[in-house]
Write an enzyme that holds these catalytic residues in place. Structure first.
Site, mmCIF file in Angstrom:
data_model
loop_
_atom_site.group_PDB
_atom_site.id
_atom_site.type_symbol
_atom_site.label_atom_id
_atom_site.label_comp_id
_atom_site.label_asym_id
_atom_site.label_seq_id
_atom_site.Cartn_x
_atom_site.Cartn_y
_atom_site.Cartn_z
ATOM 1 C CB SER A 151 -0.844 -0.006 1.281
ATOM 2 O OG SER A 151 -1.442 1.264 1.500
ATOM 3 C CE1 TYR A 164 -4.518 -2.080 4.834
ATOM 4 C CE2 TYR A 164 -3.527 0.087 4.544
ATOM 5 C CZ TYR A 164 -4.080 -1.060 4.002
ATOM 6 O OH TYR A 164 -4.175 -1.199 2.637
HETATM 7 P P1 NAD Z 1 -11.064 -6.318 -0.648
HETATM 8 O O1 NAD Z 1 -11.669 -6.183 0.691
HETATM 9 O O2 NAD Z 1 -11.942 -6.431 -1.835
HETATM 10 O O3 NAD Z 1 -10.042 -7.545 -0.708
HETATM 11 C C1 NAD Z 1 -9.456 -8.146 0.398
HETATM 12 C C2 NAD Z 1 -9.561 -9.647 0.200
HETATM 13 O O4 NAD Z 1 -8.849 -10.295 1.250
HETATM 14 C C3 NAD Z 1 -11.023 -10.134 0.267
HETATM 15 O O5 NAD Z 1 -11.259 -11.003 -0.820
HETATM 16 C C4 NAD Z 1 -11.086 -10.899 1.585
HETATM 17 O O6 NAD Z 1 -11.982 -11.990 1.568
HETATM 18 C C5 NAD Z 1 -9.651 -11.381 1.696
HETATM 19 N N1 NAD Z 1 -9.283 -11.723 3.057
HETATM 20 C C6 NAD Z 1 -9.445 -10.994 4.187
HETATM 21 N N2 NAD Z 1 -8.989 -11.672 5.249
HETATM 22 C C7 NAD Z 1 -8.518 -12.859 4.778
HETATM 23 C C8 NAD Z 1 -7.913 -13.986 5.378
HETATM 24 N N3 NAD Z 1 -7.714 -14.045 6.704
HETATM 25 N N4 NAD Z 1 -7.553 -15.032 4.586
HETATM 26 C C9 NAD Z 1 -7.765 -14.997 3.248
HETATM 27 N N5 NAD Z 1 -8.343 -13.951 2.623
HETATM 28 C C10 NAD Z 1 -8.706 -12.903 3.383
HETATM 29 O O7 NAD Z 1 -10.104 -5.049 -0.794
HETATM 30 P P2 NAD Z 1 -8.940 -4.714 -1.836
HETATM 31 O O8 NAD Z 1 -8.882 -3.259 -1.920
HETATM 32 O O9 NAD Z 1 -9.075 -5.509 -3.082
HETATM 33 O O10 NAD Z 1 -7.643 -5.178 -1.013
HETATM 34 C C11 NAD Z 1 -6.670 -6.054 -1.536
HETATM 35 C C12 NAD Z 1 -5.302 -5.662 -1.023
HETATM 36 O O11 NAD Z 1 -4.983 -4.363 -1.534
HETATM 37 C C13 NAD Z 1 -5.208 -5.546 0.496
HETATM 38 O O12 NAD Z 1 -3.994 -6.110 0.938
HETATM 39 C C14 NAD Z 1 -5.212 -4.052 0.742
HETATM 40 O O13 NAD Z 1 -4.527 -3.681 1.911
HETATM 41 C C15 NAD Z 1 -4.482 -3.569 -0.500
HETATM 42 N N6 NAD Z 1 -4.712 -2.156 -0.784
HETATM 43 C C16 NAD Z 1 -5.935 -1.696 -1.168
HETATM 44 C C17 NAD Z 1 -6.116 -0.346 -1.410
HETATM 45 C C18 NAD Z 1 -7.426 0.225 -1.825
HETATM 46 O O14 NAD Z 1 -7.566 1.470 -1.840
HETATM 47 N N7 NAD Z 1 -8.415 -0.564 -2.185
HETATM 48 C C19 NAD Z 1 -5.050 0.548 -1.274
HETATM 49 C C20 NAD Z 1 -3.817 0.032 -0.881
HETATM 50 C C21 NAD Z 1 -3.658 -1.309 -0.648
#
Ligand code: NAD
Length: 269
Positions: A151, A164
């Site tokens: 991130s 986080y």
């Molecule tokens: P999201 O909530 O759609 O995806 C997160 C996924 O992780 C979900 O499918 C959830 O079921 C899964 N998950 C959660 N806990 C879990 C566990 N214990 N075991 C297995 N799976 C698990 O959100 P996203 O935005 O697609 O996030 C994906 C990644 O991107 C994350 O690591 C997040 O920190 C990172 N990220 C997202 C953003 C953003 O703005 N969306 C920004 C920076 C980083």
């Protein structure tokens, strides 16, 4: 992209958002994908349908996909997930550590359990998945590659989200340390650092036009990213086009890590 066709890829948290887009993009490049989901297979139905659509498009390459249930914070689940990937796809060549959660609380009110939960999923989970994948890469003698979905908060502090921020800061070290440790054994480890991206984790602002405008006003490119933009860079890092890149995190953030408040000079005449 070179070198992705026929590769076997495990994407954690592959049933939504960025993970889903990554799974689909790998399939578009002719890679086989193991899609990890947390609880019920129905969660991953949409991802599987989209992957199947790619399978049809790239049928001549024989793309396969499998659903792999598991909680990345549990070591038995992680071992089983990687085992199932190898049993059903034949090997593992690429791991994408994407699963992630966040908890918002003023840090002085944050209870141990909430802090631990975020670290357990985002950081310890990524470590355990990386460890299992590296064991397989070494056994297979094929090398392999890991992409950590970190991130911008790997670099930018995120008040009210201490667990986080700490987890993503740790991910930077996970990426660089593993990259150095295994560079001479054909294993590359890199990361992507998404900025604000339109996915379910950001439901609080994506469905609210006023809040979304507020968020986007902070981004130099004046818009949030989409999951597909994260997927393209992830596939690049896994491909042979990035064969000489290891230990790097590419920020995919519309300029968020460029100190946007310095866009207009304010500290000198
Ligand atoms: P999201 O909530 O759609 O995806 C997160 C996924 O992780 C979900 O499918 C959830 O079921 C899964 N998950 C959660 N806990 C879990 C566990 N214990 N075991 C297995 N799976 C698990 O959100 P996203 O935005 O697609 O996030 C994906 C990644 O991107 C994350 O690591 C997040 O920190 C990172 N990220 C997202 C953003 C953003 O703005 N969306 C920004 C920076 C980083």
């Amino acid at each position: 992209m070179r070198g992705l066709q026929g590769k076997n890829v495990l994407v954690t948290g592959g049933s939504s958002g960025i993970g889903q887009a990554i799974a689909v993009r790998f399939a578009q490049h002719g890679a086989n994908v193991a899609i990890n989901y947390l609880k019920q297979p129905e969660e991953a139905h949409d991802t599987e349908e989209q992957v199947h659509a790619c399978v049809t498009r790239v049928q001549e390459h024989g793309v396969k996909d499998v659903l792999v249930q598991g909680d990345v914070s549990k070591d038995v689940d992680v071992e089983r997930m990687v085992q199932e990937t190898v049993d059903r796809l034949g090997s593992i060549d690429v791991l994408v550590n994407n699963a992630g959660i966040q908890v918002s609380r003023p840090s002085h009110e944050l209870v141990n359990g909430d802090f631990d939960r975020v670290i357990d999923v985002n950081l310890r989970g990524s470590f355990m998945c990386a460890r299992e994948a590296i064991r397989r890469f070494l056994e297979q003698g094929t090398g392999g590659t890991i992409i950590n979905v970190s991130s911008v908060h790997q670099r930018i502090p995120k008040p009210l989200y201490l667990g986080y921020s700490v987890s993503k800061g740790g991910m930077q070290n996970l990426t660089t340390t593993l990259a150095l440790e295994y560079a001479d054994r054909g294993i590359r480890v890199n990361g992507i650092g998404p900025g604000a991206t339109v996915t379910p984790i950001n439901r609080a602002w994506i469905d609210n036009p006023a809040k979304r405008e507020q968020v986007e006003a902070h981004i130099p490119m004046r818009r949030a990213g989409d999951a597909d933009e994260m997927a393209g860079v992830t596939c690049f890092l896994a491909s042979d086009d990035a064969a000489y890149i290891t230990g790097q995190t590419i920020f995919v953030d519309g300029g968020l890590t460029l100190y946007p408040s310095f866009a207009e000079p304010w500290s000198s005449e």
